[in-house]
Design an enzyme around this catalytic site. Sequence first.
Site, PDB file in Angstrom:
ATOM      1  CG  HIS A 265     -17.538 -21.373 -21.285  1.00  0.00           C
ATOM      2  ND1 HIS A 265     -16.820 -21.313 -22.420  1.00  0.00           N
ATOM      3  CD2 HIS A 265     -17.672 -22.854 -21.015  1.00  0.00           C
ATOM      4  CE1 HIS A 265     -16.473 -22.417 -22.818  1.00  0.00           C
ATOM      5  NE2 HIS A 265     -16.859 -23.401 -22.032  1.00  0.00           N
ATOM      6  CD  GLU A 266     -18.537 -24.137 -17.559  1.00  0.00           C
ATOM      7  OE1 GLU A 266     -19.175 -25.305 -18.032  1.00  0.00           O
ATOM      8  OE2 GLU A 266     -17.382 -24.113 -17.934  1.00  0.00           O
ATOM      9  CG  HIS A 269     -21.000 -25.970 -21.719  1.00  0.00           C
ATOM     10  ND1 HIS A 269     -20.681 -26.666 -23.088  1.00  0.00           N
ATOM     11  CD2 HIS A 269     -19.953 -25.690 -21.508  1.00  0.00           C
ATOM     12  CE1 HIS A 269     -19.401 -26.558 -23.288  1.00  0.00           C
ATOM     13  NE2 HIS A 269     -19.101 -25.894 -22.364  1.00  0.00           N
ATOM     14  CD  GLU A 295     -15.992 -25.676 -25.147  1.00  0.00           C
ATOM     15  OE1 GLU A 295     -16.514 -26.613 -24.423  1.00  0.00           O
ATOM     16  OE2 GLU A 295     -15.211 -24.851 -24.457  1.00  0.00           O
TER      17      GLU A 295
END
Length: 501
Positions: A265-266, A269, A295
């Site tokens: 997820h990070e 980004h 997001e």
Amino acid sequence: MIGELRDYLAAISDLGRARALLAWDERTQMPPGGAAARAEQVATLARVRHERLIADELGRLLDGAATETSGLPYDSDEASLVRVARREWEKARLVPSELRAEITRQSSLAEHAWVAARESSDFSAFLPYLERNVELRRRYGACFEGFDGFTHPYDPLLDDFEPGMTTQEASTILDELRDGVRPLVAAVSERGEPVDDSCLHGTFPLEAQERFSREVVAGLPLPEDAYRVDPTIHPFASAISSSDIRITTRFDESYIGTALWALVHEAGHGMYENGVPPELERSPLGSPASLGFHESQSRLWENWVARSRPYLAALAPRLRELFPEHFADVDADQLYRAANRIKPSLIRVEADQVTYNLHIVLRFELELEIFEGRLELSALPEAWNARMSEYLGVAVPDDAGGVLQDVHWAAGAFGYFPTYSLGNLVAAQIWDAALEDMPDLDERIARGDLVTLHGWLRERLYRHGNKFMPKELIERVVGGPIDVSPYLRQLNERAAEIYGI
Ligand code: ZN
């Protein structure tokens, strides 16, 4: 004039990035003794940046550059720079500096109060701080009367995170999402047969987890010399520049999912930030378009890629090697099912990808009721608990596990929550478009080829940076407005596969 404007804005960007670096350091490296001095340093950088942003001088440069760029295409770097910087300048000038300072001061006090209140699960101890935060945010919103079509008291709050989206639009979208997700959650619950995800739980030695997560990131299409990964308490990613991405992660000894999905997820980004072209750097165009779009990318890599059957099938052998106790007898299909289990739960950050949206809708609805004056803050826990029971069938044992679970309201970040679900919707639309262009995407992912998808995203989305309003960007990327149906269809397809419904 445009050259002068560029230089002026570059310094504003530098101040912001320097502040991000201090914030990253604070949450990953700084000894606790540095806290007081760091707070001053961050505040000073923020103040100097803000003074520069609201200066008359910037207005003069913008006027001059506007004349110079008036004949240029809308999407040219120069015209976009003037347009985007002007909106930021106008917005920033509407808020008195004293009010801004008061908001910062109060939210810092409120965050400390929130930590203590959550520890003792005592909402009433937090209530006066929340009241003050809401009152300050109301005053903040009132500064924007008549700006850019704002009509609702929540419009300016939402606009800070999702520029150009109105409260009315967000309500319509999130209502449709809620009404689409609830029957799916109900159908899964009625099905009664839970998916077995026990392989993801147990004891996972930290050393092996660290090795595993290093390999996972190395397998993503991020240039080796453009990122680093550090442990922290609440994972985040930040960009010091597009070729200096700071990813943070967390390891949970009893659950391997954090080391995998929170990390991807990070990194998602980070890949978006990394994909913004160098020529847009050191300007207001040199970042992703909105929190919703940001997001969309973290979620696309986390849920659409790293929870997909081909990705997990490729990962399964390595999991078996590193954690034989848990995965020796688990095949790719079982792993895929475990990764996509749907089960209503109490805590947002631990929620599965389907019920997660109901956690968001609940918060959004309560925020609206607060800012429309329909909900007294003292009645917030009751309203929270009632909606948790209605939407998720979950009984809230105490305020710590209920209304006090998230930091956002303590930080004064009202209008932030909706962007999490907007990100899901945008990710689903982008995924459909990607599949249309790359029908063999699954096979590519199974072979470990993530570069093709990444290149496609770079061309479709990343290269635009912050040139366009989210509403314009979604049109450019997928050829239509934001739409709930692709996401609902995809959620239903995955649930059909796993639950047979
Ligand atoms: Zn995120």
